[in-house]
Enzyme design. Structure first.
Site, PDB file in Angstrom:
ATOM      1  N   SER A   1       2.199 -12.845 -24.574  1.00  0.00           N
ATOM      2  CA  SER A   1       1.691 -13.128 -25.922  1.00  0.00           C
ATOM      3  C   SER A   1       0.229 -12.728 -26.008  1.00  0.00           C
ATOM      4  CB  SER A   1       1.824 -14.615 -26.251  1.00  0.00           C
ATOM      5  OG  SER A   1       1.160 -14.931 -27.466  1.00  0.00           O
TER       6      SER A   1
ATOM      7  N   TYR B   1       1.418 -23.216 -23.847  1.00  0.00           N
ATOM      8  CA  TYR B   1       2.123 -21.953 -24.122  1.00  0.00           C
ATOM      9  C   TYR B   1       1.312 -20.763 -23.627  1.00  0.00           C
ATOM     10  CZ  TYR B   1       4.226 -18.126 -26.754  1.00  0.00           C
ATOM     11  OH  TYR B   1       4.822 -16.937 -27.106  1.00  0.00           O
TER      12      TYR B   1
END
Length: 322
Positions: free
Chosen positions: A187, A200
């Protein structure tokens, strides 16, 4: 020229050369077809099958379609059988390629022996580790996650353990054949320490470092391993935001990212996301971590969530379920 002048001149020259090379490498990203060309048989030369985790929707679904369109049979994996079956039918009808469905929940502890059994006879040339989960859709501080212990376990199982175990499962066959391609989806927010997405983002940092380390270990054995770190892509995880110059559709992002497969151990996958990554790393962390910035981010996501819920409720009221 005395010794000190020589030292400063040499140092200045070295710095100029260093940043000149970095600038050149950066500008290569604007011309992927020219700088990182792929042959027409690149994908099929890797092997007969591609495996995509989280392949029932979003980026994973787009990877499965794209690889099938390039001549590969595909294995798609997620926890929802009905959705997988529908995607498999669409891929088969559209591309004529074989599609194998494996239903599994990667947030569970022990799913990999069964997966390995179902994959053992396949000539797997490409693995896309796409499956991932957010601990909370609304960004929040670490201790604010609901059922924190369970959330930690699920995020690590899904985002970290799955990547490692799938590589352990498929990499030996690639090593034996001395060819293969592994794409691990990270990400863009893993580019910096990212408050409110701490768990995350940290899990995706692992994905990047793991990928880059594996690439160094196996690049001389004919295997390409790359971390792909997108920013905005219109998926369920991102609240199906409207596409624009920055937020891409899954299909546009995947087709772009496949052009960068030879661009190194990490790529942002598209020109706009490459620029975003550069900008994000150029801004001082004191600015990005300011309370006003983080509060603004949280308020923005909450607003978008409310708008999405209102649209969904309106469609349901009008009998237009989607």
């Amino acid at each position: 020229m005395d010794l000190m002048e020589l030292i400063f001149f040499s140092l200045g020259t070295a710095v100029a050369l260093y940043y000149g090379v970095r600038l050149l490498l950066f500008f290569r990203m604007f011309f992927p077809k020219l700088c990182f060309p792929l042959s027409k048989t690149f994908f099929t030369s890797m092997g007969e099958w591609a495996v995509v985790t989280g392949g029932s929707e979003g980026i994973g679904r787009a990877y499965a379609f794209a690889l099938a369109e390039r001549g590969m049979n595909v294995v798609i994996m997620s926890r929802t059988k009905a959705t997988l079956d529908q995607v498999a039918k669409e891929i088969g009808e559209t591309t004529g390629q074989k599609v194998k469905v494996i239903v599994t929940d990667f947030s569970d502890e022990n799913v990999f022996s069964e997966i390995e059994e179902q994959l053992k006879d396949l000539n797997i040339g490409i693995l896309v580790n796409n499956v991932g989960m957010l601990p909370s859709f609304i960004p929040c501080e670490f201790l604010e996650y609901k059922e924190l212990d369970k959330t930690i376990t699920k995020v690590i199982n899904c985002n970290v353990k799955t990547t490692v175990k799938m590589c352990k499962m498929i990499l030996p066959g690639m090593e034996n054949r001395r060819k293969g391609m592994i794409v691990n989806v990270s990400s863009g927010i893993a580019s910096i320490p990212f408050p409110l997405y701490t768990l995350y983002a940290a899990s995706k940092v692992f994905v990047e470092r793991f990928s880059q380390g594996l690439q160094a270990e196996y690049k001389d054995k004919g295997i390409l391993i790359q971390a792909v770190a997108p920013f905005g892509v219109s998926t369920r995880m991102a609240g199906y935001q409207q596409t624009n110059a920055v937020t891409l559709s899954p299909e546009d992002f995947v087709n772009s990212s496949l052009q960068y497969l030879r661009a190194g151990g990490k790529t942002y996958g598209s020109i706009c996301h490459i620029v975003l990554g550069w900008l994000l790393q150029s801004i001082p962390l004191k600015v990005l971590h300011a309370d006003s910035v983080l509060q603004g981010l949280q308020d923005y996501v909450k607003k978008k969530t409310i708008q999405k819920d209102l649209v969904s409720a309106s469609r349901m009221t009008n009998g237009k379920l989607f």
